[in-house]
Design a protein around this motif. Structure first.
Motif, PDB file in Angstrom:
ATOM      1  N   GLU A  17       0.806  -1.221   0.000  1.00  0.00           N
ATOM      2  CA  GLU A  17       0.000   0.000   0.000  1.00  0.00           C
ATOM      3  C   GLU A  17       0.841   1.273   0.000  1.00  0.00           C
ATOM      4  OE1 GLU A  17      -3.748   2.054   2.409  1.00  0.00           O
ATOM      5  OE2 GLU A  17      -2.790   0.245   3.195  1.00  0.00           O
ATOM      6  N   LYS A  18       0.355   2.258  -0.736  1.00  0.00           N
ATOM      7  CA  LYS A  18       0.882   3.621  -0.698  1.00  0.00           C
ATOM      8  C   LYS A  18      -0.231   4.525  -0.185  1.00  0.00           C
ATOM      9  CE  LYS A  18       3.624   2.683  -4.865  1.00  0.00           C
ATOM     10  NZ  LYS A  18       3.074   1.297  -5.061  1.00  0.00           N
ATOM     11  N   SER A  19       0.119   5.526   0.632  1.00  0.00           N
ATOM     12  CA  SER A  19      -0.901   6.421   1.155  1.00  0.00           C
ATOM     13  C   SER A  19      -0.345   7.825   1.323  1.00  0.00           C
ATOM     14  CB  SER A  19      -1.451   5.909   2.494  1.00  0.00           C
ATOM     15  OG  SER A  19      -0.430   5.810   3.473  1.00  0.00           O
ATOM     16  N   VAL A  20      -1.230   8.805   1.192  1.00  0.00           N
ATOM     17  CA  VAL A  20      -0.871  10.212   1.367  1.00  0.00           C
ATOM     18  C   VAL A  20      -1.846  10.841   2.357  1.00  0.00           C
ATOM     19  CG1 VAL A  20       0.218  10.524  -0.876  1.00  0.00           C
ATOM     20  CG2 VAL A  20      -2.246  10.849  -0.652  1.00  0.00           C
ATOM     21  N   GLN A  21      -1.378  11.843   3.070  1.00  0.00           N
ATOM     22  CA  GLN A  21      -2.194  12.506   4.074  1.00  0.00           C
ATOM     23  C   GLN A  21      -1.983  14.011   4.028  1.00  0.00           C
ATOM     24  OE1 GLN A  21      -2.545  13.025   8.967  1.00  0.00           O
ATOM     25  NE2 GLN A  21      -1.050  11.609   8.116  1.00  0.00           N
ATOM     26  N   VAL A  22      -3.064  14.733   4.283  1.00  0.00           N
ATOM     27  CA  VAL A  22      -2.969  16.156   4.582  1.00  0.00           C
ATOM     28  C   VAL A  22      -3.671  16.370   5.917  1.00  0.00           C
ATOM     29  CG1 VAL A  22      -5.057  16.644   3.213  1.00  0.00           C
ATOM     30  CG2 VAL A  22      -3.484  18.509   3.828  1.00  0.00           C
ATOM     31  N   GLN A  23      -2.984  17.056   6.837  1.00  0.00           N
ATOM     32  CA  GLN A  23      -3.515  17.293   8.176  1.00  0.00           C
ATOM     33  C   GLN A  23      -3.416  18.779   8.513  1.00  0.00           C
ATOM     34  OE1 GLN A  23      -1.362  17.043  12.149  1.00  0.00           O
ATOM     35  NE2 GLN A  23      -2.180  14.961  12.027  1.00  0.00           N
ATOM     36  N   TYR A  24      -4.447  19.273   9.194  1.00  0.00           N
ATOM     37  CA  TYR A  24      -4.442  20.663   9.655  1.00  0.00           C
ATOM     38  C   TYR A  24      -4.788  20.693  11.132  1.00  0.00           C
ATOM     39  CZ  TYR A  24      -5.959  25.465  10.461  1.00  0.00           C
ATOM     40  OH  TYR A  24      -6.106  26.723  10.978  1.00  0.00           O
ATOM     41  N   ASN A  25      -4.010  21.457  11.911  1.00  0.00           N
ATOM     42  CA  ASN A  25      -4.234  21.596  13.343  1.00  0.00           C
ATOM     43  C   ASN A  25      -4.356  23.069  13.697  1.00  0.00           C
ATOM     44  OD1 ASN A  25      -2.826  22.133  16.213  1.00  0.00           O
ATOM     45  ND2 ASN A  25      -3.935  20.197  16.273  1.00  0.00           N
ATOM     46  N   LEU A  26      -5.362  23.395  14.503  1.00  0.00           N
ATOM     47  CA  LEU A  26      -5.593  24.771  14.933  1.00  0.00           C
ATOM     48  C   LEU A  26      -5.609  24.838  16.450  1.00  0.00           C
ATOM     49  CD1 LEU A  26      -6.331  27.726  14.321  1.00  0.00           C
ATOM     50  CD2 LEU A  26      -8.747  27.015  14.296  1.00  0.00           C
ATOM     51  N   ASP A  27      -4.723  25.647  17.015  1.00  0.00           N
ATOM     52  CA  ASP A  27      -4.672  25.913  18.453  1.00  0.00           C
ATOM     53  C   ASP A  27      -5.477  27.180  18.715  1.00  0.00           C
ATOM     54  OD1 ASP A  27      -4.168  26.406  21.082  1.00  0.00           O
ATOM     55  OD2 ASP A  27      -1.985  26.533  20.887  1.00  0.00           O
ATOM     56  N   LEU A  28      -6.675  27.032  19.279  1.00  0.00           N
ATOM     57  CA  LEU A  28      -7.558  28.182  19.464  1.00  0.00           C
ATOM     58  C   LEU A  28      -7.175  29.042  20.652  1.00  0.00           C
ATOM     59  CD1 LEU A  28      -9.497  25.866  17.979  1.00  0.00           C
ATOM     60  CD2 LEU A  28     -11.093  27.770  18.161  1.00  0.00           C
ATOM     61  N   GLY A  29      -6.070  28.691  21.330  1.00  0.00           N
ATOM     62  CA  GLY A  29      -5.576  29.565  22.385  1.00  0.00           C
ATOM     63  C   GLY A  29      -5.208  30.933  21.853  1.00  0.00           C
ATOM     64  N   SER A  30      -4.776  30.987  20.604  1.00  0.00           N
ATOM     65  CA  SER A  30      -4.425  32.266  19.978  1.00  0.00           C
ATOM     66  C   SER A  30      -5.653  33.092  19.642  1.00  0.00           C
ATOM     67  CB  SER A  30      -3.608  32.022  18.709  1.00  0.00           C
ATOM     68  OG  SER A  30      -2.400  31.346  19.009  1.00  0.00           O
ATOM     69  N   TYR A  31      -6.825  32.485  19.748  1.00  0.00           N
ATOM     70  CA  TYR A  31      -8.070  33.192  19.430  1.00  0.00           C
ATOM     71  C   TYR A  31      -8.940  33.353  20.671  1.00  0.00           C
ATOM     72  CZ  TYR A  31      -6.662  32.454  14.626  1.00  0.00           C
ATOM     73  OH  TYR A  31      -5.958  32.470  13.436  1.00  0.00           O
ATOM     74  N   GLY A  32      -8.306  33.324  21.839  1.00  0.00           N
ATOM     75  CA  GLY A  32      -9.018  33.608  23.073  1.00  0.00           C
ATOM     76  C   GLY A  32      -9.622  32.417  23.779  1.00  0.00           C
ATOM     77  N   VAL A  33      -9.337  31.186  23.298  1.00  0.00           N
ATOM     78  CA  VAL A  33      -9.869  29.997  23.966  1.00  0.00           C
ATOM     79  C   VAL A  33      -8.703  29.063  24.292  1.00  0.00           C
ATOM     80  CG1 VAL A  33     -11.653  28.204  23.943  1.00  0.00           C
ATOM     81  CG2 VAL A  33     -11.896  30.235  22.488  1.00  0.00           C
ATOM     82  N   PRO A  34      -7.901  29.393  25.296  1.00  0.00           N
ATOM     83  CA  PRO A  34      -6.754  28.542  25.627  1.00  0.00           C
ATOM     84  C   PRO A  34      -7.195  27.145  26.046  1.00  0.00           C
ATOM     85  CG  PRO A  34      -7.144  30.171  27.343  1.00  0.00           C
ATOM     86  CD  PRO A  34      -8.007  30.550  26.203  1.00  0.00           C
ATOM     87  N   GLY A  35      -6.464  26.149  25.559  1.00  0.00           N
ATOM     88  CA  GLY A  35      -6.780  24.767  25.887  1.00  0.00           C
ATOM     89  C   GLY A  35      -7.614  24.051  24.851  1.00  0.00           C
ATOM     90  N   LEU A  36      -8.164  24.791  23.887  1.00  0.00           N
ATOM     91  CA  LEU A  36      -9.006  24.188  22.857  1.00  0.00           C
ATOM     92  C   LEU A  36      -8.184  23.955  21.590  1.00  0.00           C
ATOM     93  CD1 LEU A  36     -11.840  23.235  22.057  1.00  0.00           C
ATOM     94  CD2 LEU A  36     -12.311  25.579  21.268  1.00  0.00           C
ATOM     95  N   ASN A  37      -8.257  22.716  21.068  1.00  0.00           N
ATOM     96  CA  ASN A  37      -7.450  22.328  19.919  1.00  0.00           C
ATOM     97  C   ASN A  37      -8.292  21.502  18.947  1.00  0.00           C
ATOM     98  OD1 ASN A  37      -5.400  20.388  18.479  1.00  0.00           O
ATOM     99  ND2 ASN A  37      -4.162  22.064  19.306  1.00  0.00           N
ATOM    100  N   TRP A  38      -8.110  21.744  17.647  1.00  0.00           N
ATOM    101  CA  TRP A  38      -8.852  21.008  16.612  1.00  0.00           C
ATOM    102  C   TRP A  38      -7.868  20.448  15.594  1.00  0.00           C
ATOM    103  CZ3 TRP A  38     -10.423  23.392  11.525  1.00  0.00           C
ATOM    104  CH2 TRP A  38     -11.102  22.466  10.717  1.00  0.00           C
ATOM    105  N   THR A  39      -8.034  19.167  15.275  1.00  0.00           N
ATOM    106  CA  THR A  39      -7.220  18.507  14.258  1.00  0.00           C
ATOM    107  C   THR A  39      -8.143  17.855  13.242  1.00  0.00           C
ATOM    108  OG1 THR A  39      -5.443  18.022  15.827  1.00  0.00           O
ATOM    109  CG2 THR A  39      -5.476  16.752  13.791  1.00  0.00           C
TER     110      THR A  39
END
Length: 437
Positions: free
Chosen positions: A339-361
């Motif tokens: 098997e061959k596989s490719v991935q694209v991932q995005y992570n957002l640390d919402l601490g920079s937007y006023g919600v410290p501790g909240l993270n989305w991947t």
């Protein structure tokens, strides 16, 4: 372990012991009771796998308390201490569709009126260990939770997987960590008896060794090996380089890979992940990723590939299926034969937007060119992954966390029945850590 590897490891350990270049941890020991610590992790967990194509769903909900107790080291040239790990759990609701390695199932063959195997109402597990330390070298014997790329405890379920054996860890040279050990028993997350014939996965004995070295703040590398008796020999390498850029951004390149050769004494191989009854089974799986970080935003691109005459097949390593330290690993690990596989991932640390501790991947992985046993058609799979995690930053509930994870997995007709099968999965975990002392 081959003689040459044993000799190399012995030379490295002896060189480390006589070449210490920084302070000894043992010289700073305060005492058996003075450095003692204890904690309990209260975990509420839920995993739901909505299966497609007529396959029965699995769903589990439970509550656990996971304990960790550690004494300090006695003072002197050689320090001694003890430790203990354990957990107590109970199911929430009937759990008629229990599975997913979350809750132990009765192995007496009894089933309810709907044909489901009964899940345990409550259960406890755990064990103790003894430890000794000289300078910056520790040896521990007993029940342990492992975090080694070739033999890792599954910690993604209600309770951790436990191994029983001896592990030596040496950090005598700054930046260098050497590891060697042998383990003879295993207790998976949904297993009550250690290495039981019914629920166990056949660990005879596993010898592990390895080293990791931090060259500087930007570059580090590691190598680990494993010889699992009557099963396989596996080697792992990793190199990671972080290049700082302007405006506090960075770009990280990471390479990791495994080489596995199965013993002739291993069980006859008939998995659809590879060629049936092939002689001299071996596998190479490697991955290369690039990660760009700018403030709250992180983007990763990864490529992963299998070669050899079988898939990675971590299940025959006699562990809890977490010994695969590669980027394309979520619900599926994208480990099919060829098997061959490719991935694209995005992570957002919402601490920079006023919600410290909240993270989305969020991530999307696509795999193709899979060889499926007894099927000429090319296997393909894909997964869309999302996870939101919030960790309390202060106050009485500091470090408590809530994690919501979702995977939407699909495979084509050739691969659907060969691996996980089309699945929509939800995982919800509430973790509340409590420090006892």
């Amino acid at each position: 372990m081959p003689t040459a590897q044993k000799l190399t490891l012995a030379v490295l350990i002896n060189a480390a012991l006589i070449s210490s270049v920084y302070a000894s941890e043992q010289s700073e020991a305060k005492g058996f009771l003075e450095d003692a610590s204890g904690s309990v992790l209260l975990r509420t967990g839920f995993i739901d796998r909505d299966k497609k194509n007529g396959v029965e769903d699995t769903r589990s909900t439970a509550q656990s308390a996971i304990f960790k107790l550690e004494s300090g080291y006695t003072q002197g040239i050689v320090g001694f201490g003890v430790g203990a790990v354990g957990d107590g759990s109970f199911k929430i609701g009937k759990n008629n569709h229990a599975g997913n390695q979350m809750i132990p199932l009765h192995n007496d063959g009894a089933k309810d009126a709907n044909g489901h195997v009964d899940a345990y109402d409550h259960w406890t597990r755990g064990g103790a260990s003894v430890k000794a330390r000289i300078s910056n070298t520790e040896v521990r014997y007993g029940t342990q939770v492992l975090d080694l790329p070739v033999l890792a405890s599954n910690t993604g379920r209600m309770v951790p997987e436990y191994f029983e054996g001896v592990l030596a860890t040496s950090r005598e040279i700054k930046g260098l960590e050497l590891t060697a050990g042998k383990f003879t028993k295993n207790q998976m997350s949904d297993q009550i008896n250690t290495d039981s014939d019914v629920n166990g996965n056949g660990l005879d004995s596993a010898i592990v060794w390895g080293a990791k070295y931090k060259f500087d703040d930007q570059f580090n590398a590691s190598y680990y090996g494993l010889d699992s008796k009557n099963a396989l020999e596996r080697h792992y390498v990793n190199a990671n380089y972080k290049y700082p850029l302007a405006n506090k951004s960075s770009f990280t390149v990471d390479f990791s890979g495994y080489h596995t050769e199965w013993d002739k004494q291993a069980l006859t191989y008939s998995s659809p992940l590879g060629d049936k009854d092939v002689d001299g089974r071996s596998n190479n799986i490697w991955a290369l990723s690039g990660t760009y970080n700018q403030d709250a935003h992180t983007v990763m691109l990864a490529y992963q590939q299998n070669t050899g005459n079988t898939g990675y097949d971590y299940g025959q390593n006699a562990d809890g299926f977490q010994s695969i330290y590669l980027p394309n690993s979520y619900l599926s690990d994208f480990i099919g034969n060829h098997e061959k596989s490719v991935q694209v991932q995005y992570n957002l640390d919402l601490g920079s937007y006023g919600v410290p501790g909240l993270n989305w991947t969020t991530a999307y992985v696509y795999g193709w060119d899979i060889k499926v046993a007894n099927n000429p058609e090319e296997g393909k799979e894909r997964e869309f992954f999302n996870q939101v995690k919030y960790t309390v930053q202060s106050g009485f509930a500091k470090d408590a966390s809530l994690r919501l994870r979702n995977s939407i997995y699909r495979a084509n007709n050739a691969y659907d029945g060969a691996y996980i099968g089309d699945t929509n999965e939800w995982r919800i975990f509430l973790d509340i850590p409590v420090k006892l002392f």
